[in-house]
Scaffold this motif. Structure first.
Motif, PDB file in Angstrom:
ATOM      1  N   ILE A 105      -6.557   8.720 -14.843  1.00  0.00           N
ATOM      2  CA  ILE A 105      -6.046   7.526 -14.176  1.00  0.00           C
ATOM      3  C   ILE A 105      -5.617   7.914 -12.765  1.00  0.00           C
ATOM      4  N   ASP A 106      -5.538   6.913 -11.894  1.00  0.00           N
ATOM      5  CA  ASP A 106      -5.114   7.159 -10.519  1.00  0.00           C
ATOM      6  C   ASP A 106      -4.023   6.158 -10.148  1.00  0.00           C
ATOM      7  N   VAL A 155       0.838  -1.201   0.000  1.00  0.00           N
ATOM      8  CA  VAL A 155       0.000   0.000   0.000  1.00  0.00           C
ATOM      9  C   VAL A 155       0.875   1.255   0.000  1.00  0.00           C
ATOM     10  N   THR A 156       1.916   1.253   0.816  1.00  0.00           N
ATOM     11  CA  THR A 156       2.808   2.408   0.886  1.00  0.00           C
ATOM     12  C   THR A 156       3.541   2.611  -0.434  1.00  0.00           C
ATOM     13  N   MET A 157       4.007   1.514  -1.028  1.00  0.00           N
ATOM     14  CA  MET A 157       4.710   1.596  -2.307  1.00  0.00           C
ATOM     15  C   MET A 157       3.774   2.106  -3.398  1.00  0.00           C
ATOM     16  N   ARG A 158       2.552   1.585  -3.445  1.00  0.00           N
ATOM     17  CA  ARG A 158       1.587   2.038  -4.453  1.00  0.00           C
ATOM     18  C   ARG A 158       1.266   3.520  -4.253  1.00  0.00           C
ATOM     19  N   ALA A 159       1.135   3.951  -3.008  1.00  0.00           N
ATOM     20  CA  ALA A 159       0.854   5.358  -2.713  1.00  0.00           C
ATOM     21  C   ALA A 159       1.990   6.264  -3.169  1.00  0.00           C
ATOM     22  N   SER A 160       3.219   5.781  -3.084  1.00  0.00           N
ATOM     23  CA  SER A 160       4.349   6.610  -3.534  1.00  0.00           C
ATOM     24  C   SER A 160       4.281   6.827  -5.039  1.00  0.00           C
ATOM     25  N   GLY A 161       3.896   5.805  -5.781  1.00  0.00           N
ATOM     26  CA  GLY A 161       3.709   5.969  -7.224  1.00  0.00           C
ATOM     27  C   GLY A 161       2.541   6.891  -7.528  1.00  0.00           C
ATOM     28  N   ARG A 214       1.572   9.376  -5.724  1.00  0.00           N
ATOM     29  CA  ARG A 214       2.023  10.763  -5.495  1.00  0.00           C
ATOM     30  C   ARG A 214       2.782  11.296  -6.703  1.00  0.00           C
ATOM     31  N   LEU A 215       3.641  10.458  -7.279  1.00  0.00           N
ATOM     32  CA  LEU A 215       4.389  10.885  -8.465  1.00  0.00           C
ATOM     33  C   LEU A 215       3.440  11.142  -9.631  1.00  0.00           C
ATOM     34  N   LEU A 216       2.432  10.283  -9.783  1.00  0.00           N
ATOM     35  CA  LEU A 216       1.445  10.477 -10.832  1.00  0.00           C
ATOM     36  C   LEU A 216       0.679  11.785 -10.605  1.00  0.00           C
ATOM     37  N   ALA A 217       0.229  12.014  -9.379  1.00  0.00           N
ATOM     38  CA  ALA A 217      -0.526  13.238  -9.062  1.00  0.00           C
ATOM     39  C   ALA A 217       0.320  14.484  -9.323  1.00  0.00           C
ATOM     40  N   ARG A 218       1.595  14.408  -9.015  1.00  0.00           N
ATOM     41  CA  ARG A 218       2.501  15.543  -9.266  1.00  0.00           C
ATOM     42  C   ARG A 218       2.595  15.823 -10.767  1.00  0.00           C
ATOM     43  N   ALA A 219       2.747  14.765 -11.564  1.00  0.00           N
ATOM     44  CA  ALA A 219       2.812  14.940 -13.020  1.00  0.00           C
ATOM     45  C   ALA A 219       1.477  15.451 -13.559  1.00  0.00           C
ATOM     46  N   GLN A 220       0.378  14.970 -12.998  1.00  0.00           N
ATOM     47  CA  GLN A 220      -0.940  15.437 -13.416  1.00  0.00           C
ATOM     48  C   GLN A 220      -1.116  16.918 -13.087  1.00  0.00           C
ATOM     49  N   ALA A 221      -0.675  17.330 -11.912  1.00  0.00           N
ATOM     50  CA  ALA A 221      -0.812  18.732 -11.486  1.00  0.00           C
ATOM     51  C   ALA A 221      -0.038  19.677 -12.400  1.00  0.00           C
ATOM     52  N   GLU A 222       1.032  19.169 -12.984  1.00  0.00           N
ATOM     53  CA  GLU A 222       1.848  19.978 -13.902  1.00  0.00           C
ATOM     54  C   GLU A 222       1.357  19.866 -15.350  1.00  0.00           C
ATOM     55  N   GLY A 223       0.277  19.108 -15.556  1.00  0.00           N
ATOM     56  CA  GLY A 223      -0.251  18.932 -16.901  1.00  0.00           C
ATOM     57  C   GLY A 223       0.580  17.992 -17.757  1.00  0.00           C
ATOM     58  N   LEU A 224       1.373  17.136 -17.120  1.00  0.00           N
ATOM     59  CA  LEU A 224       2.271  16.238 -17.851  1.00  0.00           C
ATOM     60  C   LEU A 224       1.760  14.802 -17.942  1.00  0.00           C
ATOM     61  N   ALA A 225       0.677  14.513 -17.238  1.00  0.00           N
ATOM     62  CA  ALA A 225       0.106  13.161 -17.279  1.00  0.00           C
ATOM     63  C   ALA A 225      -1.404  13.272 -17.358  1.00  0.00           C
ATOM     64  N   ARG A 226      -1.988  12.321 -18.030  1.00  0.00           N
ATOM     65  CA  ARG A 226      -3.446  12.325 -18.160  1.00  0.00           C
ATOM     66  C   ARG A 226      -4.092  12.250 -16.786  1.00  0.00           C
TER      67      ARG A 226
END
Length: 184
Positions: A142-143, A119-125, A127-139
């Motif tokens: 998806i979550d 769960v912790t490992m998945r959450a770390s990924g 967070r990285l996805l959410a960061r890229a999404q916030a910058e408009g770099l990832a669709r």
């Protein structure tokens, strides 16, 4: 733990890791004990269940992925961080053949020895996805659960002899589907 007991435990983990890498998660505990030159009772004394053995083997890798995500958040651009972490996640999941099913089950079972690390490992990924999404770099459709599933799927592909040669290409295809910008 006494030094000799720690040495024996570390030896069992090293042998188990090699056997599971070669044979997959269904490898016989008796075979692991035999290759470690110990009795089955010794292996069971250190790892009373198959899940306890996998938890000891995988926790370190999962914790390293979690730590790497934190490092990447601070040192890399959001899209590069996400791609780097996903590549490492796929490598870890592929390293032990068949572990993807155990990871998925562990996330769903709060009583699993692997649950917290997964769960912790998945959450770390996530967070990285959410960061890229916030910058408009990832669709944004998806979550973290989707990212985990895509990474697990890519690791599974690498386990299939007829598909393994395509794994790197398919990784690039998946990444291009996740990222909205093609600077990888």
């Amino acid at each position: 733990m006494r030094a000799d007991a720690r040495k024996n435990r570390d030896h069992l983990l090293a042998v188990a890791g090699a056997v599971i890498t070669e044979q997959g998660v269904d490898a016989s505990l008796r075979d692991i004990a035999r290759k470690a030159d110990v009795g089955l009772a010794t292996l069971i004394r250190h790892f009373p269940t198959r899940e306890a053995l996998f938890e000891a083997l995988l926790r370190t890798s999962f914790d390293e992925l979690t730590e790497k995500a934190g490092d990447l958040e601070e040192a890399s651009s959001p899209d590069e961080a996400l791609v780097s972490w996903l590549r490492d996640f796929v490598a870890v999941a592929h390293n032990y053949r068949g572990v993807v099913a155990l990871m998925v089950a562990a996330i769903e079972d709060a009583g699993s020895a692997l649950h917290a690390s997964c769960v912790t490992m998945r959450a770390s990924g996530a967070r990285l996805l959410a960061r890229a999404q916030a910058e408009g770099l990832a669709r944004t459709d998806i979550d973290g659960a989707d990212l985990f599933a895509l990474g697990g799927s890519l690791a599974w592909l690498s386990d299939q002899p007829s598909l393994a040669p395509r794994a790197d290409h398919l990784f690039d295809v998946v990444v291009s589907a996740i990222l909205t910008k093609q600077d990888q």
